[in-house]
Motif scaffolding. Sequence first.
Motif, PDB file in Angstrom:
ATOM      1  N   ASP A 576      16.892  42.694-107.639  1.00 10.78           N
ATOM      2  CA  ASP A 576      17.400  43.746-108.515  1.00 10.78           C
ATOM      3  C   ASP A 576      17.392  43.307-109.979  1.00 10.78           C
ATOM      4  O   ASP A 576      17.259  44.137-110.891  1.00 10.78           O
ATOM      5  CB  ASP A 576      18.820  44.137-108.109  1.00 10.78           C
ATOM      6  CG  ASP A 576      18.859  44.807-106.753  1.00 10.78           C
ATOM      7  OD1 ASP A 576      17.863  45.432-106.375  1.00 10.78           O
ATOM      8  OD2 ASP A 576      19.893  44.694-106.063  1.00 10.78           O
ATOM      9  N   LEU A 577      17.573  42.024-110.215  1.00 12.30           N
ATOM     10  CA  LEU A 577      17.589  41.505-111.592  1.00 12.30           C
ATOM     11  C   LEU A 577      16.189  41.296-112.155  1.00 12.30           C
ATOM     12  O   LEU A 577      16.004  41.242-113.378  1.00 12.30           O
ATOM     13  CB  LEU A 577      18.341  40.168-111.631  1.00 12.30           C
ATOM     14  CG  LEU A 577      19.852  40.229-111.369  1.00 12.30           C
ATOM     15  CD1 LEU A 577      20.389  38.827-111.099  1.00 12.30           C
ATOM     16  CD2 LEU A 577      20.570  40.856-112.554  1.00 12.30           C
ATOM     17  N   ASN A 578      15.213  41.165-111.279  1.00 13.37           N
ATOM     18  CA  ASN A 578      13.853  40.851-111.697  1.00 13.37           C
ATOM     19  C   ASN A 578      13.172  42.092-112.292  1.00 13.37           C
ATOM     20  O   ASN A 578      12.917  43.061-111.586  1.00 13.37           O
ATOM     21  CB  ASN A 578      13.065  40.366-110.481  1.00 13.37           C
ATOM     22  CG  ASN A 578      11.696  39.839-110.843  1.00 13.37           C
ATOM     23  OD1 ASN A 578      11.213  40.070-111.941  1.00 13.37           O
ATOM     24  ND2 ASN A 578      11.073  39.139-109.921  1.00 13.37           N
ATOM     25  N   PRO A 579      12.865  42.090-113.603  1.00 12.21           N
ATOM     26  CA  PRO A 579      12.325  43.304-114.230  1.00 12.21           C
ATOM     27  C   PRO A 579      10.836  43.539-113.997  1.00 12.21           C
ATOM     28  O   PRO A 579      10.225  44.342-114.698  1.00 12.21           O
ATOM     29  CB  PRO A 579      12.614  43.067-115.721  1.00 12.21           C
ATOM     30  CG  PRO A 579      12.624  41.591-115.879  1.00 12.21           C
ATOM     31  CD  PRO A 579      13.145  41.033-114.594  1.00 12.21           C
ATOM     32  N   PHE A 580      10.232  42.860-113.026  1.00  8.10           N
ATOM     33  CA  PHE A 580       8.830  43.127-112.690  1.00  8.10           C
ATOM     34  C   PHE A 580       8.649  44.599-112.305  1.00  8.10           C
ATOM     35  O   PHE A 580       9.566  45.257-111.831  1.00  8.10           O
ATOM     36  CB  PHE A 580       8.390  42.297-111.487  1.00  8.10           C
ATOM     37  CG  PHE A 580       8.221  40.834-111.775  1.00  8.10           C
ATOM     38  CD1 PHE A 580       8.273  40.335-113.061  1.00  8.10           C
ATOM     39  CD2 PHE A 580       8.008  39.953-110.740  1.00  8.10           C
ATOM     40  CE1 PHE A 580       8.127  38.988-113.307  1.00  8.10           C
ATOM     41  CE2 PHE A 580       7.859  38.597-110.973  1.00  8.10           C
ATOM     42  CZ  PHE A 580       7.919  38.113-112.261  1.00  8.10           C
ATOM     43  N   ILE A 581       7.436  45.083-112.463  1.00 11.93           N
ATOM     44  CA  ILE A 581       7.075  46.436-112.034  1.00 11.93           C
ATOM     45  C   ILE A 581       6.164  46.325-110.816  1.00 11.93           C
ATOM     46  O   ILE A 581       5.156  45.628-110.850  1.00 11.93           O
ATOM     47  CB  ILE A 581       6.376  47.225-113.159  1.00 11.93           C
ATOM     48  CG1 ILE A 581       7.340  47.448-114.329  1.00 11.93           C
ATOM     49  CG2 ILE A 581       5.856  48.557-112.640  1.00 11.93           C
ATOM     50  CD1 ILE A 581       6.712  48.155-115.516  1.00 11.93           C
ATOM     51  N   TYR A 582       6.550  47.012-109.732  1.00 11.25           N
ATOM     52  CA  TYR A 582       5.761  47.029-108.503  1.00 11.25           C
ATOM     53  C   TYR A 582       5.299  48.468-108.249  1.00 11.25           C
ATOM     54  O   TYR A 582       6.103  49.390-108.201  1.00 11.25           O
ATOM     55  CB  TYR A 582       6.599  46.536-107.322  1.00 11.25           C
ATOM     56  CG  TYR A 582       7.006  45.088-107.421  1.00 11.25           C
ATOM     57  CD1 TYR A 582       6.162  44.081-106.950  1.00 11.25           C
ATOM     58  CD2 TYR A 582       8.223  44.719-107.987  1.00 11.25           C
ATOM     59  CE1 TYR A 582       6.528  42.747-107.045  1.00 11.25           C
ATOM     60  CE2 TYR A 582       8.588  43.388-108.093  1.00 11.25           C
ATOM     61  CZ  TYR A 582       7.739  42.404-107.610  1.00 11.25           C
ATOM     62  OH  TYR A 582       8.114  41.084-107.717  1.00 11.25           O
ATOM     63  N   TYR A 583       3.988  48.650-108.056  1.00  6.56           N
ATOM     64  CA  TYR A 583       3.401  49.978-107.927  1.00  6.56           C
ATOM     65  C   TYR A 583       3.193  50.362-106.468  1.00  6.56           C
ATOM     66  O   TYR A 583       2.729  49.562-105.655  1.00  6.56           O
ATOM     67  CB  TYR A 583       2.045  50.030-108.643  1.00  6.56           C
ATOM     68  CG  TYR A 583       2.153  50.081-110.144  1.00  6.56           C
ATOM     69  CD1 TYR A 583       2.274  51.291-110.811  1.00  6.56           C
ATOM     70  CD2 TYR A 583       2.148  48.917-110.902  1.00  6.56           C
ATOM     71  CE1 TYR A 583       2.383  51.340-112.194  1.00  6.56           C
ATOM     72  CE2 TYR A 583       2.249  48.947-112.284  1.00  6.56           C
ATOM     73  CZ  TYR A 583       2.372  50.168-112.917  1.00  6.56           C
ATOM     74  OH  TYR A 583       2.478  50.214-114.287  1.00  6.56           O
ATOM     75  N   LEU A 584       3.541  51.615-106.139  1.00  2.00           N
ATOM     76  CA  LEU A 584       3.106  52.227-104.903  1.00  2.00           C
ATOM     77  C   LEU A 584       1.806  52.974-105.152  1.00  2.00           C
ATOM     78  O   LEU A 584       0.856  52.900-104.383  1.00  2.00           O
ATOM     79  CB  LEU A 584       4.176  53.189-104.359  1.00  2.00           C
ATOM     80  CG  LEU A 584       3.845  53.920-103.058  1.00  2.00           C
ATOM     81  CD1 LEU A 584       3.654  52.922-101.923  1.00  2.00           C
ATOM     82  CD2 LEU A 584       4.935  54.918-102.706  1.00  2.00           C
ATOM     83  N   ASP A 585       1.762  53.703-106.272  1.00  2.00           N
ATOM     84  CA  ASP A 585       0.548  54.308-106.796  1.00  2.00           C
ATOM     85  C   ASP A 585       0.783  54.488-108.296  1.00  2.00           C
ATOM     86  O   ASP A 585       1.863  54.180-108.809  1.00  2.00           O
ATOM     87  CB  ASP A 585       0.203  55.629-106.077  1.00  2.00           C
ATOM     88  CG  ASP A 585       1.271  56.701-106.228  1.00  2.00           C
ATOM     89  OD1 ASP A 585       1.820  56.862-107.344  1.00  2.00           O
ATOM     90  OD2 ASP A 585       1.558  57.385-105.235  1.00  2.00           O
ATOM     91  N   PRO A 586      -0.206  54.965-109.062  1.00  4.21           N
ATOM     92  CA  PRO A 586      -0.036  55.058-110.515  1.00  4.21           C
ATOM     93  C   PRO A 586       1.125  55.931-110.975  1.00  4.21           C
ATOM     94  O   PRO A 586       1.559  55.835-112.127  1.00  4.21           O
ATOM     95  CB  PRO A 586      -1.373  55.637-110.989  1.00  4.21           C
ATOM     96  CG  PRO A 586      -2.362  55.185-109.960  1.00  4.21           C
ATOM     97  CD  PRO A 586      -1.608  55.245-108.663  1.00  4.21           C
ATOM     98  N   TYR A 587       1.638  56.792-110.088  1.00  2.00           N
ATOM     99  CA  TYR A 587       2.739  57.679-110.472  1.00  2.00           C
ATOM    100  C   TYR A 587       4.094  57.265-109.870  1.00  2.00           C
ATOM    101  O   TYR A 587       5.094  57.912-110.144  1.00  2.00           O
ATOM    102  CB  TYR A 587       2.412  59.123-110.044  1.00  2.00           C
ATOM    103  CG  TYR A 587       1.226  59.711-110.766  1.00  2.00           C
ATOM    104  CD1 TYR A 587       1.361  60.280-112.043  1.00  2.00           C
ATOM    105  CD2 TYR A 587      -0.032  59.703-110.185  1.00  2.00           C
ATOM    106  CE1 TYR A 587       0.268  60.812-112.712  1.00  2.00           C
ATOM    107  CE2 TYR A 587      -1.133  60.231-110.846  1.00  2.00           C
ATOM    108  CZ  TYR A 587      -0.976  60.787-112.111  1.00  2.00           C
ATOM    109  OH  TYR A 587      -2.061  61.311-112.765  1.00  2.00           O
TER     110      TYR A 587
END
Length: 816
Positions: A576-587
């Motif tokens: 929860d603290l990790n500000p990485f972005i993980y994609y399911l799809d571009p939207y």
Amino acid sequence: MKTNILNIFRTLLLVAISWSTSFAQDGKSGGTKVSGSLSNEQGKPMDYATVSLLRATDSTVVKGALSNDNGVYTFDRINAGKYIVKATAVGYEKAATKPFVVSENTATVAAPALSMKAGNTTLNTVTITAAKPLIERKIDRTVMNVENSVLAAGNTAMEILAKAPGVTVDKDDNISLKGKQGVTVMINDKLTYLTAAQLATLLRSTDGNTIKSIEIITNPSAKYDAAGNSGIINIKLKKNSQSGTNGSVTVGVAKGKFWRDNSSLNLNHKSGKLNVFATLSRGDNKRDRDINIDRITRDSLGKPSYFNQLTKMQPTNHYNNYRVGADYDMTSRNTIGFVVSGYSNSWLDSNNGKTNISAAPNQVDSSLTTVSTINQTYKNFAANLNDKFKIDTSGQELSIDLDYSKFKNNSIAQYDTHYFLPDGSPQHAPQLLRNQTPSNITIYTGKVDYTKPLSKTVKFETGAKFSSVKTDNDLQAQIFDGNTYINDTTRTNRFIYTEKITAGYLNLNKQFKKTSVQLGVRAEYTQSNGNLMGSTSVDRSYLNFFPSVFINHTLNDKNEISFSYSRRIDRPGYDDLNPFIYYLDPYTFSKGNAFLKPQYTNNFEFNFTHNKSLNISLGYSRTTDVITEIILTEGQKSFQTSLNLQTQNSYSLNIDAPFTITKWWTGNININSFYLGFKSDSVGTGRLSDGQVTVQAKTTQTFTFGSYRFEIMGDYQSPLTYGIYKIKPRYGVDAGLSHSFANKKVNIKLAVDDVFNIRRNNVSSHTLGNDFDIRQRSDSRVGRLTFTYNFGNSKIKSREHRSGADDEKGRVKGGN
């Protein structure tokens, strides 16, 4: 047998009450301790016989107990008078002592020894023993005795946990207790130090055949870590505890949409002062899961865009777990031990998603497909060294635990997205992404606990603990530029989080004639740093005090009441603290929040217990800075993150009632009704104030016919509001049949989860700019066949141990 089962159940509750409230009382204020022993005609101890203390004048039952492995039983806080002890056991004739006298101001009295004769109900020399009820209510916790349950066979720990009273597991494997998230999960009294996602992976890879019981503690004392606003779930693993060499082998297969398999080996060797034990398990699980999301987003002018997303998932999990340890009695009072455990697991997610996009309903202006494969590996090594020293015979004890844990996780993901026009022709070049995310977590803990009886009615407990946790997540993201993969600077980053907690506690227990009181306080000093390399660094340090109060009062022989209060904390999970972005799809994507603050909860609970079986509890809790999962929108994009909302108020009513209809039909009913209210004046660009009354009901019924045992469980949850989410009703039925033979050395179990294939996880939200509906269908109807063979001796039990590191492991993303 009906009376025997009831006596056993009531006695188990009495034993738990006596254990937690009696501290070697004197005769004046705490009564007298009465103890005795049982043996059979061969002079061997009679273990687990039902023992009753009766008034000699009118044969009124005063207290009940079970004899232990050595045939010894104990009754605490007995008033002066004349008594008789009666004992019963299946396969034996009833036995009773001659009347004996308990005098005032006498600390202990030894009841006359009893010898029990075999009855004519003994069949083919097979000893029949009464099984513990599946659901068992104790004074400070509810216990789900998984070890012999038909419904546990072939299931994972997560699937078993979802069947426990008051526990729910949502579509994302988040665990709630009485409707509230923030549950602390322990294994063998140790925190797991895992993130929510890692914990889910761990539980889904833990073979249910290795579990002994699941303890649900809604209001823990100061001796426990203060983490967990809704309480603690403690998973107790089996530990063969018999003399000589013994163990068990379990092999199972299951069939949902795909075949699954599991196997485990438990070994124990006890000789003299040394006890060595080991557990090995492995398994393969392939599942099927469909998620359909309909959502509407609006631009700054209010123009809508309609999205219909269908994603088919087929996760495959392979796990290998081990646990090896030994205990050695240095002296009659000092035992040292060590435990080494770990796992090497893999997880493959194969996802295929299609999204249709339009400016109006029921049409397609464009579409995209995202095919993703995510290969994840999880490795863990943990070591515990422990020493328990009984300083004297009055109950003065000192125990020390040192723990080390190392987690090495890695994820390699490939995301291929193709864009299409309404006629199916390509819209533009595809977007090809790939990630590699190595993660390392190192945990050191040390704790010491000391217990000293100050008098016959007063006990003092104190202890200290230190934990150090470091997580290192390195996201290496790449994008295809038309010729080759290059570094994607918008997503590549490294997040390092360190946390040190120094804690100490004091507990004081006082036993009056009919009332026991425990006062406690725990202090925890936390130092943490979350560093998104080259960007954001968040430092925090804070000192908190966590008081607790427990009062138990016996109204009469059949009725007891209790009150408890505790203050608790939930620190944000590492993910929860990790500000990485993980994609399911571009939207659609998710990201952490490095600025999350811990949440604090004040818990109040009132309990009424009738006849040592029926339990009714009323609860209230208030949480501030409540950590809540939120979905927000940015133009056409939606992302999931966690925020601190202002408050959460929870009101609950829980009724737990075991029952016996006939000697072959027993069961348990659990009804939990609660209201969760969330409030926050500022969430994104809006306000949130919402709540709803929800009812959860679970019933388990057991039918026993000789060596056959049939169990059926049904559960129902009415609509639930949690933060921004509206969760649709959930319900289902599980059933199982077991058969033991070959002198109970062999057991075969056949079970079916979700018999009618009706369990769903459907969620919607129409607040804070959200407008979406999620329909999820999982591979929930699964048939299981499990074979177990027990071998070796079956008498002397060994020591079970709890280490100090289990409290932290539950916040790590686990590979078990």
